[in-house]
Design an enzyme around this catalytic site. Structure first.
Site, PDB file in Angstrom:
ATOM      1  N   HIS A  30       0.829  -1.205   0.000  1.00 38.25           N
ATOM      2  CA  HIS A  30       0.000   0.000   0.000  1.00 38.25           C
ATOM      3  C   HIS A  30       0.863   1.255   0.000  1.00 38.25           C
ATOM      4  O   HIS A  30       1.234   1.750   1.066  1.00 38.25           O
ATOM      5  CB  HIS A  30      -0.903  -0.001   1.225  1.00 38.25           C
ATOM      6  CG  HIS A  30      -1.778  -1.209   1.333  1.00 38.25           C
ATOM      7  ND1 HIS A  30      -1.303  -2.445   1.731  1.00 38.25           N
ATOM      8  CD2 HIS A  30      -3.102  -1.383   1.082  1.00 38.25           C
ATOM      9  CE1 HIS A  30      -2.297  -3.320   1.724  1.00 38.25           C
ATOM     10  NE2 HIS A  30      -3.397  -2.708   1.336  1.00 38.25           N
ATOM     11  N   HIS A 261      -4.003   3.206  -3.345  1.00 36.38           N
ATOM     12  CA  HIS A 261      -4.248   2.648  -2.012  1.00 36.38           C
ATOM     13  C   HIS A 261      -3.483   1.348  -1.774  1.00 36.38           C
ATOM     14  O   HIS A 261      -2.734   1.239  -0.809  1.00 36.38           O
ATOM     15  CB  HIS A 261      -5.744   2.412  -1.770  1.00 36.38           C
ATOM     16  CG  HIS A 261      -6.007   1.531  -0.595  1.00 36.38           C
ATOM     17  ND1 HIS A 261      -6.151   2.005   0.682  1.00 36.38           N
ATOM     18  CD2 HIS A 261      -6.077   0.170  -0.491  1.00 36.38           C
ATOM     19  CE1 HIS A 261      -6.306   0.998   1.513  1.00 36.38           C
ATOM     20  NE2 HIS A 261      -6.272  -0.128   0.827  1.00 36.38           N
ATOM     21  N   GLU A 406     -18.146  -3.745  24.506  1.00 37.99           N
ATOM     22  CA  GLU A 406     -17.343  -4.962  24.659  1.00 37.99           C
ATOM     23  C   GLU A 406     -16.086  -4.924  23.792  1.00 37.99           C
ATOM     24  O   GLU A 406     -14.987  -5.278  24.228  1.00 37.99           O
ATOM     25  CB  GLU A 406     -18.178  -6.210  24.313  1.00 37.99           C
ATOM     26  CG  GLU A 406     -19.351  -6.474  25.248  1.00 37.99           C
ATOM     27  CD  GLU A 406     -20.590  -5.652  24.897  1.00 37.99           C
ATOM     28  OE1 GLU A 406     -20.586  -4.969  23.848  1.00 37.99           O
ATOM     29  OE2 GLU A 406     -21.567  -5.702  25.676  1.00 37.99           O
ATOM     30  N   HIS A 468     -28.801 -15.113  25.033  1.00 37.25           N
ATOM     31  CA  HIS A 468     -27.745 -14.917  26.017  1.00 37.25           C
ATOM     32  C   HIS A 468     -26.982 -16.204  26.335  1.00 37.25           C
ATOM     33  O   HIS A 468     -26.027 -16.174  27.108  1.00 37.25           O
ATOM     34  CB  HIS A 468     -28.337 -14.352  27.310  1.00 37.25           C
ATOM     35  CG  HIS A 468     -28.675 -12.891  27.210  1.00 37.25           C
ATOM     36  ND1 HIS A 468     -29.440 -12.387  26.189  1.00 37.25           N
ATOM     37  CD2 HIS A 468     -28.333 -11.839  28.000  1.00 37.25           C
ATOM     38  CE1 HIS A 468     -29.565 -11.069  26.354  1.00 37.25           C
ATOM     39  NE2 HIS A 468     -28.901 -10.715  27.438  1.00 37.25           N
TER      40      HIS A 468
HETATM   41  C1  LIG Z   1     -11.703  -4.360   9.759  1.00 38.72           C
HETATM   42  C2  LIG Z   1     -11.140  -4.207   8.396  1.00 38.72           C
HETATM   43  N1  LIG Z   1     -11.962  -4.209   7.351  1.00 38.72           N
HETATM   44  C3  LIG Z   1     -11.475  -4.126   6.093  1.00 38.72           C
HETATM   45  C4  LIG Z   1     -10.144  -4.051   5.869  1.00 38.72           C
HETATM   46  C5  LIG Z   1      -9.599  -4.009   4.456  1.00 38.72           C
HETATM   47  N2  LIG Z   1      -9.106  -2.649   4.173  1.00 38.72           N
HETATM   48  C6  LIG Z   1      -7.829  -2.326   4.307  1.00 38.72           C
HETATM   49  S1  LIG Z   1      -7.531  -0.705   4.001  1.00 38.72           S
HETATM   50  C7  LIG Z   1      -9.154  -0.430   3.652  1.00 38.72           C
HETATM   51  C8  LIG Z   1      -9.597   0.951   3.262  1.00 38.72           C
HETATM   52  C9  LIG Z   1      -9.188   1.918   4.263  1.00 38.72           C
HETATM   53  O1  LIG Z   1      -9.401   3.220   3.841  1.00 38.72           O
HETATM   54  P1  LIG Z   1      -8.562   4.349   4.541  1.00 38.72           P
HETATM   55  O2  LIG Z   1      -8.484   4.104   5.970  1.00 38.72           O
HETATM   56  O3  LIG Z   1      -9.134   5.633   4.102  1.00 38.72           O
HETATM   57  O4  LIG Z   1      -7.115   4.141   3.958  1.00 38.72           O
HETATM   58  P2  LIG Z   1      -6.468   4.837   2.695  1.00 38.72           P
HETATM   59  O5  LIG Z   1      -7.098   4.216   1.480  1.00 38.72           O
HETATM   60  O6  LIG Z   1      -6.754   6.275   2.787  1.00 38.72           O
HETATM   61  O7  LIG Z   1      -5.027   4.495   2.805  1.00 38.72           O
HETATM   62  C10 LIG Z   1      -9.890  -1.585   3.786  1.00 38.72           C
HETATM   63  C11 LIG Z   1     -11.341  -1.668   3.544  1.00 38.72           C
HETATM   64  C12 LIG Z   1      -9.313  -4.044   7.001  1.00 38.72           C
HETATM   65  N3  LIG Z   1      -7.989  -3.996   6.894  1.00 38.72           N
HETATM   66  N4  LIG Z   1      -9.829  -4.094   8.246  1.00 38.72           N
END
Ligand SMILES: Cc1ncc(C[n+]2csc(CCOP(=O)(O)OP(=O)(O)O)c2C)c(N)n1
Ligand SMILES: [Mg+2]
Length: 658
Positions: A30, A261, A406, A468
């Site tokens: 990334h 990204h 939680e 529960h």
């Molecule tokens: C809980 C979770 N859901 C989905 C992902 C997959 N994922 C990684 S980065 C991302 C997008 C994140 O967007 P942002 O925080 O704006 O990062 P940017 O593209 O700006 O670097 C996703 C959906 C993850 N790592 N964790």
């Protein structure tokens, strides 16, 4: 020696170059986030973050959490550039390869300087809340001389969008954690495209509403970033700094788009970025003057560390502070005398109550514990031992009212455990481990000593019914690596389990505890038998033909079954399988002795039978509940679902006679 402001853009470009080159070499990763936040990170690491690259575990360092863990190259670049021993440039060349500590997402146990494992979005911010809590608590206990640091977070749109963000910032705002500063990579881009595809939320207003200080800056204007960070530090509330940035900044054709990204920029775009940035060095080469500037970034921290070490040396608290930060229990700590009292006066109590009385012994003797519950204090029996409330005007308190959060609680406990100096435990109903599961998984993955006090562990909770009543939870938690799942059968085992859980420096524990009373089965003093994970709690009188494995409330039921079978001349061992993970760690000869090949092996657990077959074999019997429960008094439910000697003994007899 200070770094000239004019040098900062060059230093930031070193982060950009390493990030795009490493992603290119790995052909995965990334680049967008580290390139976009390079300027903000450079200001933070050169002007604000308190760290000593030569002493990554210095207790009073600031904690830096890269909540947007996909941008891992940002932290790898920072650690390398500032002169940490690892990652080396070779490690960075091998980004995302098996030999390198520069894994796809930052992992706390692979690299010193990576404070926590991030990647599951949102949890970094939530762990940072726990770190900030631990910092304030230790500050209250040990004073400014020894503990006075900040927790800095870089978070993305995703971290702020995840539900856990609501829990985490609500807690932080309420507790007034002014040493927590979140730098939001406000690039308005996520994987699917622009954030306006999926959200119209006024994030800043939401933070303000939960009691945070909010400011913003142009994330590519060094003076403006500096102003915003100063403002964040000066404000007594936790701060959100919205850093307006361009994802992939520097890649001329792709910046500002989701294309940067999570994919390599490609050779052509990397070349164009070099041109745009004026970066002439070859891949993985950092011009020596820029590296020298970066090495200077740690100077103020090194000096601060030296001064701190002098204060520690002079402190009356030195030994205790060092013990706590090392995660060692106090010399001679054990629950032996507490257990001796239990043996001396057997009682029929719920294991949640047994846990409370164990805590009444533990908490006064072990100042490290920070307890709490997600709004079920009276049900989880987690408050004991006169530990005071942790709140904004009493950080010395050791009991946290987490509210109905939680996931936020579990993540905060991870942050506390990783911060060090404290041992967090927290409660909710076992069924709601599902709500906390993402963080429980990170406790296990991060090797964090977090103790989950999970009560109401079966249909034995009764009338609240199937919503529960946990069914698959115990089995599913057992499937998680590096997590101890303990289901004690009586007050003595409960105390033993607490003792074991506290001794685990490198793993979390789930204690599954009953709501309903259980008879005390352990009546003799001796070693901590639960430490073996499974042990013969009652030996056969007649020739052994059957071994019944049971846990928790079903061990007493196994006794009843054994009594009836013995009366019919069938010898039965009862094994309390209090923690199958610990049992599996015993030598083979021990396990073979407990699970003899020539006996019919029967498991009884008022939960999913999933997994028990590996002890009983397919020729054994698995008594359990492979359906949802029901709403009724506990006794009626156990009878209804066949958890009685009357229902079980005939099944064993017919198997023996088959
Ligand atoms: C809980 C979770 N859901 C989905 C992902 C997959 N994922 C990684 S980065 C991302 C997008 C994140 O967007 P942002 O925080 O704006 O990062 P940017 O593209 O700006 O670097 C996703 C959906 C993850 N790592 N964790
Ligand atoms: Mg984004």
């Amino acid at each position: 020696m200070t770094i000239e402001p004019a040098r900062l853009p060059l230093m930031a470009n070193a982060i950009r170059a390493l990030s795009m080159d490493a992603v290119e070499a790995a052909n995965s990763g990334h680049p967008g986030m580290p390139m976009g936040m390079a300027d903000v990170a450079t200001v933070l690491w050169t002007r604000h973050l308190k760290f000593d690259p030569n002493a990554p575990f210095w207790a009073d360092r600031d904690r830096f959490v890269l909540s947007a863990g996909h941008g891992s190259m940002l932290i790898y670049a920072l650690l390398h550039l500032t002169g940490y021993e690892r990652p080396t440039i070779e490690d960075i060349r091998n980004f995302r390869q098996i030999s390198s500590p520069c894994a796809g997402h930052p992992e706390n146990f692979l690299l010193d300087g990576v404070e926590c494992t991030t990647g599951p979005l949102g949890q970094g911010v939530a762990m940072a809340v726990g770190m900030a809590m631990a910092e304030r608590h230790l500050n209250a206990v040990f004073g400014n001389d020894l503990v006075d640091h900040r927790t800095w977070v870089i978070a993305g749109d995703g971290c702020l969008m995840e539900g856990i963000n609501h829990e985490a910032i609500g807690l932080a705002g309420h507790l007034g954690l002014g040493h927590l500063n979140v730098l939001w990579d406000d690039n308005r881009i996520t994987i699917d495209g622009a954030t306006d595809l999926s959200t119209s939320e006024d994030i800043k207003a939401r933070y303000v509403a939960t009691g945070w200080h909010v400011t913003e800056c142009d994330g590519h204007d060094f003076a403006d970033i500096e102003r915003a960070l100063q403002e964040a530090k000066a404000d007594p509330r936790p701060s959100l700094v919205a850093c307006r940035t361009v994802i992939g900044k520097g890649a001329p054709n792709k910046q500002g788009t989701s294309a940067t990204h999570g994919s390599p920029l490609g050779a052509g775009e990397v070349a164009a970025a070099r041109e745009t940035l004026g970066w002439e060095a070859a891949p993985f080469e950092i011009p020596s003057e820029i590296l020298a500037d970066w090495h200077m970034a740690g100077e103020p921290g090194r000096a601060a560390h030296g001064a701190w070490a002098g204060r520690l040396e002079a402190s009356d608290h030195k030994a205790e502070f060092e013990r706590r930060m090392a995660g060692d229990l106090p010399e001679g700590f054990s629950l032996e005398s507490h257990i001796a009292c239990l043996i001396g006066e057997p009682q029929k109590i719920a294991t949640r109550k047994a846990s409370e009385i164990a805590l009444a012994a533990i908490n006064p003797a072990l100042p490290d514990t920070i307890g709490g519950s997600a709004d079920l204090t009276g049900s989880n029996n987690t408050l004991a031992g006169g530990i005071g409330t942790f709140k904004r005007d009493n950080y010395a308190g050791r009991y946290v009212y987490y509210g109905i959060r939680e996931f936020g609680m579990a993540a905060a406990m991870n942050g506390m455990a990783l911060h060090g100096g404290v041992i967090p435990y927290g409660g909710t109903f076992l069924v709601f481990t599902d709500y906390a599961r993402g963080a429980i998984r990170l406790s296990a993955l991060q090797r964090a000593r977090v103790i989950y006090v999970m009560t109401h562990d079966s249909i034995g909770l009764g009338e609240d019914g199937p919503t529960h009543q946990p069914i698959e939870h115990i089995a599913s938690l057992r499937a998680m690596p590096n997590l101890l799942v303990m289901r004690p059968a009586d007050a003595v085992e409960t105390a033993e389990c607490w003792e074991i859980a506290l001794q685990q420096k490198d793993r979390p524990t789930v204690l599954a505890l009953t709501r309903q009373n259980l008879p005390q089965l352990r009546l003799e003093a001796g070693e901590n038998l639960s430490a073996k994970g499974g042990y013969r709690i009652k030996s056969a009188e007649a020739t052994r033909k059957v071994v019944i494995l049971a846990t928790g409330s079903e061990v007493a039921l196994a006794y009843d079954c054994a009594a009836q079978l013995e009366a019919a001349g069938v010898g039965v061992d009862v094994v309390s399988m209090v923690c199958s993970e610990l049992f599996d760690e015993q030598p083979e000869a021990y396990r073979a002795d407990v699970l003899p090949a020539d006996a019919l092996i029967v498991s009884i657990e008022a939960a999913s039978t999933f997994g028990w077959q590996r002890y009983t074999g397919t020729g054994g019997i698995n008594i359990g509940l492979d359906r949802f429960g029901a709403s009724a008094p506990a006794g009626d439910l156990f009878a209804h679902f066949g958890f009685t000697a009357e229902a079980i003994v005939p099944q064993i007899q017919s198997k023996l006679n088959a």
